[in-house]
Scaffold this motif. Structure first.
Motif, PDB file in Angstrom:
ATOM      1  N   VAL A 192      -9.126   5.982   3.616  1.00  0.00           N
ATOM      2  CA  VAL A 192      -8.926   7.408   3.879  1.00  0.00           C
ATOM      3  C   VAL A 192      -9.096   7.820   5.337  1.00  0.00           C
ATOM      4  O   VAL A 192      -8.951   9.006   5.652  1.00  0.00           O
TER       5      VAL A 192
ATOM      6  N   VAL B 204      -8.647   3.706  -1.934  1.00  0.00           N
ATOM      7  CA  VAL B 204      -7.895   4.402  -0.889  1.00  0.00           C
ATOM      8  C   VAL B 204      -8.611   4.275   0.454  1.00  0.00           C
ATOM      9  O   VAL B 204      -9.803   4.588   0.567  1.00  0.00           O
TER      10      VAL B 204
ATOM     11  N   LEU C  78     -13.335   5.228  -2.166  1.00  0.00           N
ATOM     12  CA  LEU C  78     -12.734   5.604  -0.877  1.00  0.00           C
ATOM     13  C   LEU C  78     -13.384   4.778   0.223  1.00  0.00           C
ATOM     14  O   LEU C  78     -14.610   4.662   0.295  1.00  0.00           O
TER      15      LEU C  78
ATOM     16  N   LEU D 240      -5.750  14.295  -2.881  1.00  0.00           N
ATOM     17  CA  LEU D 240      -6.513  13.055  -3.069  1.00  0.00           C
ATOM     18  C   LEU D 240      -7.283  13.102  -4.394  1.00  0.00           C
ATOM     19  O   LEU D 240      -7.336  12.113  -5.129  1.00  0.00           O
TER      20      LEU D 240
ATOM     21  N   ALA E  76      -3.174   3.726  -0.147  1.00  0.00           N
ATOM     22  CA  ALA E  76      -3.731   3.505  -1.478  1.00  0.00           C
ATOM     23  C   ALA E  76      -3.237   2.206  -2.081  1.00  0.00           C
ATOM     24  O   ALA E  76      -2.067   1.845  -1.947  1.00  0.00           O
TER      25      ALA E  76
ATOM     26  N   LEU F 248       0.852  -1.193   0.000  1.00  0.00           N
ATOM     27  CA  LEU F 248       0.000   0.000   0.000  1.00  0.00           C
ATOM     28  C   LEU F 248       0.885   1.240   0.000  1.00  0.00           C
ATOM     29  O   LEU F 248       1.919   1.275   0.679  1.00  0.00           O
TER      30      LEU F 248
ATOM     31  N   LEU G  39      -5.293  12.183  -7.417  1.00  0.00           N
ATOM     32  CA  LEU G  39      -5.010  10.750  -7.580  1.00  0.00           C
ATOM     33  C   LEU G  39      -6.112  10.025  -8.360  1.00  0.00           C
ATOM     34  O   LEU G  39      -5.959   8.864  -8.707  1.00  0.00           O
TER      35      LEU G  39
ATOM     36  N   PRO H 286      -9.062   8.669  -7.433  1.00  0.00           N
ATOM     37  CA  PRO H 286      -9.409   7.354  -6.860  1.00  0.00           C
ATOM     38  C   PRO H 286     -10.768   6.874  -7.366  1.00  0.00           C
ATOM     39  O   PRO H 286     -11.641   7.683  -7.681  1.00  0.00           O
TER      40      PRO H 286
END
Ligand SMILES: [Zn+2]
Length: 266
Positions: free
Chosen positions: A185, A183, A225, A217, A178, A162, A220, A222
């Motif tokens: 969080v 992720v 989450l 964030l 992540a 991770l 990224l 994602p």
């Protein structure tokens, strides 16, 4: 949606406004790494029972941040603890300088407008400060072998790697973890409630830190989450943008109040 190697446990906690914390178990080959084990001995025993029922051996405990409802069960779990560097430093400072640490907090609150009467009760009434003994136990149990997490490092847990992202704001040393588009969080982003952004020391600018963490964030991109409370955040970009807009709006309101009054406390 949540991959098979990750188990989410809804872990009840004695904080009525939150009701439970999400404990995530990274599992593989009979090994378990637990992220945010929960609050105190009751959570620790529950986590142990869940692992036993699944035939998993606890190898590592990770706290996304030091808050009482996320980290303190680790005081009763027999495995190495990993935590963001600045949060571990905060916890050890609090434990090592108690009760002065509580007095500093009372003074900070009073300096920012809390009536003296209430500020003086912080140590006995705050959900974390009133449980300082749990933090003492946490520090005692892990001080010799704690794994301090820094931004950009990799955390190996039961065959999974991770990426560690330092996301300060909710706490100074908060980390997110992540793996692919997923992720973990902690309390950086929650669904339905806005995470608190407290000033724990002065001077500091936790809101600026928090907004940068949210923007980072977002960059990224994602796909999912997994937060510390309530359900998964399935539309991350939308929720992150909502939180940024919320704080920008509140900041403008606060600025206009200060401008109007000339001077104001929190
Ligand atoms: Zn928290």
């Amino acid at each position: 949606m949540v991959p098979a190697w990750l188990i989410r446990l809804e872990n009840p906690i004695p904080i009525p406004a939150l009701r439970s914390v999400n404990t995530y178990v990274i599992a593989g080959g009979g090994c378990a790494a637990v992220v945010d084990p929960g609050m105190g001995e009751a959570s620790a025993r529950r986590v142990e029972g869940e692992l036993r029922a699944r035939g998993l051996e606890l190898e590592l405990v990770v706290a996304t941040h030091f808050h009482v409802d996320h980290s303190t069960a680790a005081a009763w779990l027999n495995a190495r603890l990993a935590m963001g560097r600045r949060d571990w430093e905060r916890v050890t400072l609090m434990v090592d300088t108690w009760p002065e640490a509580a007095e500093r907090m009372s003074e900070l609150f009073e300096a920012h407008g809390m009536p003296r009467e209430e500020a003086s009760q912080v140590a006995s009434r705050h959900p974390a400060l009133s449980r300082v003994a749990w933090f003492e136990r946490l520090v005692d149990a892990h001080r010799r072998d704690v794994l301090l997490l820094d931004d950009g490092s990799a955390l190996d847990a039961c065959g999974r790697r991770l990426a560690v992202i330092h996301v300060p704001g909710h706490t100074p040393g908060h980390v997110a973890l992540a793996a692919g588009g997923l992720v973990l969080v902690g309390d950086l982003v929650l669904e339905g409630i806005t995470p608190n952004v407290p000033a724990l020391e002065w001077p500091s600018d936790p809101l600026a830190d928090y907004l940068s963490s949210l923007r980072r964030l977002l960059e990224l991109r994602p796909g999912l989450l997994l937060p510390g409370h309530r359900g998964p955040v399935t539309r991350p970009a939308e929720r992150i943008r909502q939180l940024i807009a919320h704080h920008e709006r509140r900041l403008r309101e606060a600025e206009s109040i200060v401008r109007e009054l000339g001077e104001a406390t929190a």
